[in-house]
Design a protein around this motif. Structure first.
Motif, PDB file in Angstrom:
ATOM      1  N   PRO A   1       1.157  -1.007  -0.319  1.00 38.00           N
ATOM      2  CA  PRO A   1      -0.016  -0.162   0.004  1.00 38.00           C
ATOM      3  C   PRO A   1       0.658   1.675   0.052  1.00 38.00           C
ATOM      4  O   PRO A   1       1.931   1.398   0.346  1.00 38.00           O
ATOM      5  CB  PRO A   1      -0.933  -0.214   1.291  1.00 38.00           C
ATOM      6  N   ASP A   2      -0.068   2.623  -0.869  1.00 40.83           N
ATOM      7  CA  ASP A   2       0.656   3.563  -0.699  1.00 40.83           C
ATOM      8  C   ASP A   2       0.946   4.572   0.682  1.00 40.83           C
ATOM      9  O   ASP A   2       2.109   5.229   0.628  1.00 40.83           O
ATOM     10  CB  ASP A   2       0.319   4.120  -1.495  1.00 40.83           C
ATOM     11  N   SER A   3       0.228   3.211   1.470  1.00 41.54           N
ATOM     12  CA  SER A   3       0.275   4.604   3.116  1.00 41.54           C
ATOM     13  C   SER A   3       1.646   4.048   3.523  1.00 41.54           C
ATOM     14  O   SER A   3       1.699   4.869   4.388  1.00 41.54           O
ATOM     15  CB  SER A   3      -1.056   4.359   3.835  1.00 41.54           C
ATOM     16  N   ILE A   4       1.583   2.974   3.592  1.00 41.23           N
ATOM     17  CA  ILE A   4       3.120   2.450   4.009  1.00 41.23           C
ATOM     18  C   ILE A   4       4.480   3.318   3.974  1.00 41.23           C
ATOM     19  O   ILE A   4       4.911   3.486   2.713  1.00 41.23           O
ATOM     20  CB  ILE A   4       3.622   1.007   4.119  1.00 41.23           C
ATOM     21  N   SER A   5       5.323   3.571   4.270  1.00 41.85           N
ATOM     22  CA  SER A   5       6.783   4.916   4.267  1.00 41.85           C
ATOM     23  C   SER A   5       7.629   4.068   3.764  1.00 41.85           C
ATOM     24  O   SER A   5       7.677   2.648   4.190  1.00 41.85           O
ATOM     25  CB  SER A   5       6.814   4.808   6.153  1.00 41.85           C
TER      26      SER A   5
ATOM     27  N   LEU B   1      18.318   3.060   0.309  1.00 44.51           N
ATOM     28  CA  LEU B   1      17.368   3.342  -0.231  1.00 44.51           C
ATOM     29  C   LEU B   1      16.769   3.519  -1.599  1.00 44.51           C
ATOM     30  O   LEU B   1      15.528   3.505  -1.803  1.00 44.51           O
ATOM     31  CB  LEU B   1      15.757   2.891   0.709  1.00 44.51           C
ATOM     32  N   ASP B   2      17.160   4.945  -1.795  1.00 44.15           N
ATOM     33  CA  ASP B   2      16.828   6.140  -2.941  1.00 44.15           C
ATOM     34  C   ASP B   2      17.538   5.346  -3.881  1.00 44.15           C
ATOM     35  O   ASP B   2      16.873   5.028  -4.947  1.00 44.15           O
ATOM     36  CB  ASP B   2      17.200   7.287  -2.591  1.00 44.15           C
ATOM     37  N   TRP B   3      19.306   4.361  -3.692  1.00 49.16           N
ATOM     38  CA  TRP B   3      19.401   3.909  -5.216  1.00 49.16           C
ATOM     39  C   TRP B   3      18.703   2.522  -5.163  1.00 49.16           C
ATOM     40  O   TRP B   3      18.656   2.575  -6.199  1.00 49.16           O
ATOM     41  CB  TRP B   3      21.010   3.900  -3.942  1.00 49.16           C
ATOM     42  N   LEU B   4      17.667   1.859  -4.154  1.00 50.77           N
ATOM     43  CA  LEU B   4      17.214   0.762  -4.393  1.00 50.77           C
ATOM     44  C   LEU B   4      16.118   1.001  -5.637  1.00 50.77           C
ATOM     45  O   LEU B   4      15.413  -0.213  -6.399  1.00 50.77           O
ATOM     46  CB  LEU B   4      16.367  -0.134  -3.281  1.00 50.77           C
ATOM     47  N   LEU B   5      15.395   1.861  -5.203  1.00 53.28           N
ATOM     48  CA  LEU B   5      14.466   2.864  -6.126  1.00 53.28           C
ATOM     49  C   LEU B   5      14.453   3.231  -7.285  1.00 53.28           C
ATOM     50  O   LEU B   5      14.237   3.523  -7.784  1.00 53.28           O
ATOM     51  CB  LEU B   5      13.535   3.398  -5.022  1.00 53.28           C
ATOM     52  N   LYS B   6      15.854   3.456  -7.448  1.00 50.33           N
ATOM     53  CA  LYS B   6      16.567   4.199  -9.236  1.00 50.33           C
ATOM     54  C   LYS B   6      15.705   6.482  -9.108  1.00 50.33           C
ATOM     55  O   LYS B   6      15.387   6.560  -9.806  1.00 50.33           O
ATOM     56  CB  LYS B   6      16.303   3.236  -9.732  1.00 50.33           C
TER      57      LYS B   6
END
Length: 400
Positions: free
Chosen positions: A153-157, A392-397
Motif C-alpha cells: 500500500p502507498d500508505s506505508i512509508s 533505499l533511494d538507490w534501490l528505488l532508482k
C-alpha cells in the motif's frame, strides 16, 4: 501480478530470434508468472491463442509428456504451419533428456522456444553443454525492493516497506499473506525444505541431511563475512560433528547451484587479478534467513549489504569483493561500461565510521564511480567524487 519489466523486456528483445530463451532461477521466484506476463503481451499484440503452446511440468495433466519423445510429438501436433508458434516449457527439468526434444523443436523455423527450470542440473554449467551456442539465459531473482514496493500500500512509508522486505520475504507469493508472519514463515520453511530435498539432496545424493543443514545455517548466519571451506569445517567440528573440507566444498557448490546462496569472489583492484581465497556468501532472500535462524544476529549492515549485492546482480553486473592493498571494498561491480565501486554501511554519521568507509575508495586511482550506500536519511554528499547516497533511494532508482 507485479510487473517484472526488466525481465519482460529481456524476453521481448529476443522474441522471434533463433535462440532458445532459458529462464533460470530459484523455485518460486516468479518464472511462471513472467511467462504469463509474456503470453499476455503476445495476445495483446496480434498473436492468436492457437499460436501459444504452454506446458507446466509440475501439473499432473502433463505428466506423460515427461518422456521427451512424447513431448516432441505433442508440441509438433499443436504447431500451426506457416505461423510462428510460441512454445513455453515450464519447469522442464522434470523431463529426462529434455534437450533432445528442445533441439528438434529448435531447428523448426516457426518455433520460438522458452524454457524455465529450478533444478541444479538445469542451472549448472551442464546447461551450456546441453544447449551449446543455441540459447540466451535470463537469470531471475525474487522481487527487487522496487518491485516489492509496487505490491504494498502507498500508505506505508518506504522505511517500513524495507523492514517488511527483509523480515518477511522478497518471494512474490508472500505478499498474499498481508504480513501474517506465521503464515509467511510456514511458507518459507516449506519452500526451503523443497529446495533442500528436491534440488540438493536428491540431485547430489546426500545422505546426511542434518550435516547439510549445519552448513546452510552457518552460511546464513555469516552473510557478508569472509569464509573459507576450512573455517566452516572447523566450526562444525567444534560443535561435535565430523565433516571434511571436501564435503563442505561439495555442499557449498550444491547450495550455489540451487541458487539458495551466491558466492562473491575477491578481486585485486590495483593488480586487476581475480583471487580464489576468502570469498563471501549471500543468501537469495533475507526473509528465508529469518525463517531459518530467527532474528538472532540481526546485523543491519550485513543485511543491507546482502540486499545491495543482489540488486547489483539484478542490474546485470558481475560483482566481486574488492581488495586494494590491505583494505577491502565491499563491491566491485563490472559490466561492459567498466566498473563501479560500493561501500555499504548501515550508518556513517559517526566520523570514524565515515573515515573508514572512505579510506579504501580513496586508494583507488581510476575515475570510475565510487559510492557509499547507507540507511542514513541525509542529503546526497560528495567527498572528492565519492558519493554518499541513501541506500533505499538507490534501490528505488531515485538517484542516477
Amino acid at each position: 501480478m507485479i510487473p517484472r519489466d526488466e525481465y519482460l523486456n529481456f524476453l521481448l528483445r529476443f522474441k522471434n530470434q533463433q535462440l532458445i530463451k532459458v529462464i533460470s532461477g530459484i523455485r518460486r521466484c516468479g518464472k511462471s508468472t513472467l511467462l504469463e506476463l509474456f503470453r499476455e503481451y503476445l495476445l495483446n499484440n496480434g498473436v492468436d491463442k492457437e499460436q501459444i503452446i504452454f506446458i507446466n511440468f509440475e501439473d499432473l495433466e502433463y505428466e506423460e509428456l515427461q518422456d521427451y519423445h512424447k513431448l516432441y510429438n505433442y508440441v509438433k501436433s499443436k504447431m500451426i504451419p506457416d505461423k510462428m508458434n510460441y512454445v513455453f516449457l515450464d519447469e522442464i527439468q522434470h523431463v529426462k533428456n529434455f534437450e533432445k526434444a528442445v533441439d528438434s523443436l529448435f531447428i523448426k523455423k516457426n518455433a520460438d522456444i522458452y524454457i524455465t527450470g529450478s533444478n541444479a542440473y538445469f542451472m549448472s554449467g551442464e546447461l551450456a553443454t546441453l544447449l551449446s551456442g543455441r540459447y540466451v539465459e535470463l537469470k531471475m531473482l525474487p522481487l527487487s525492493f522496487s518491485e516489492f514496493c509496487t505490491g504494498t500500500p502507498d500508505s506505508i512509508s518506504v522505511s517500513e516497506k524495507y523492514r517488511l522486505y527483509i523480515e518477511n520475504s522478497s518471494f512474490p507469493y508472500v505478499l498474499r499473506y498481508e504480513n501474517d508472519y506465521r503464515d509467511v514463515r510456514e511458507y518459507l520453511l516449506s519452500l526451503y525444505n523443497t529446495i533442500l530435498i528436491k534440488d540438493i539432496v536428491e540431485r547430489y545424493k546426500i545422505s546426511d541431511i542434518m550435516l547439510l543443514e549445519s552448513v546452510v545455517r552457518f552460511v546464513f548466519d555469516n552473510i557478508g563475512n569472509q569464509l573459507s571451506v576450512s573455517k566452516i569445517a572447523n566450526t562444525i567440528k567444534s560443535d561435535g560433528r565430523n565433516i571434511s573440507t571436501k564435503t563442505v566444498d561439495k555442499y557449498l557448490q550444491a547450495l550455489v547451484d540451487s541458487m539458495m546462496i551466491y558466492q562473491a569472489n575477491r578481486y585485486n583492484i590495483k593488480g586487476k587479478q581475480y583471487l580464489k581465497t576468502l570469498e563471501k556468501y549471500y543468501v537469495v532472500d533475507i526473509g528465508l534467513r529469518y525463517a531459518l535462524l530467527g532474528k538472532r544476529g540481526y546485523d543491519v549492515g550485513h543485511i543491507l549489504e546482502n540486499v545491495i549485492y543482489l540488486e547489483l546482480i539484478r542490474r546485470g553486473y558481475d560483482v566481486y569483493i574488492g581488495q586494494v592493498g590491505e583494505l577491502e571494498v565491499d563491491f566491485v561491480a563490472m559490466n561492459d561500461n567498466g566498473s563501479e565501486y560500493f561501500q555499504v554501511s548501515a550508518s556513517v554519521r559517526d566520523e570514524k565510521t565515515l573515515e573508514r568507509e572512505l579510506k579504501s575508495l580513496q586508494k583507488i586511482n581510476d575515475n570510475y564511480p565510487k559510492y557509499i550506500l547507507t540507511l542514513d536519511d541525509d542529503p546526497v554528499c560528495d567527498y572528492d567524487g565519492i558519493k554518499k547516497i541513501n541506500a533505499l533511494d538507490w534501490l528505488l532508482k531515485k538517484y542516477n
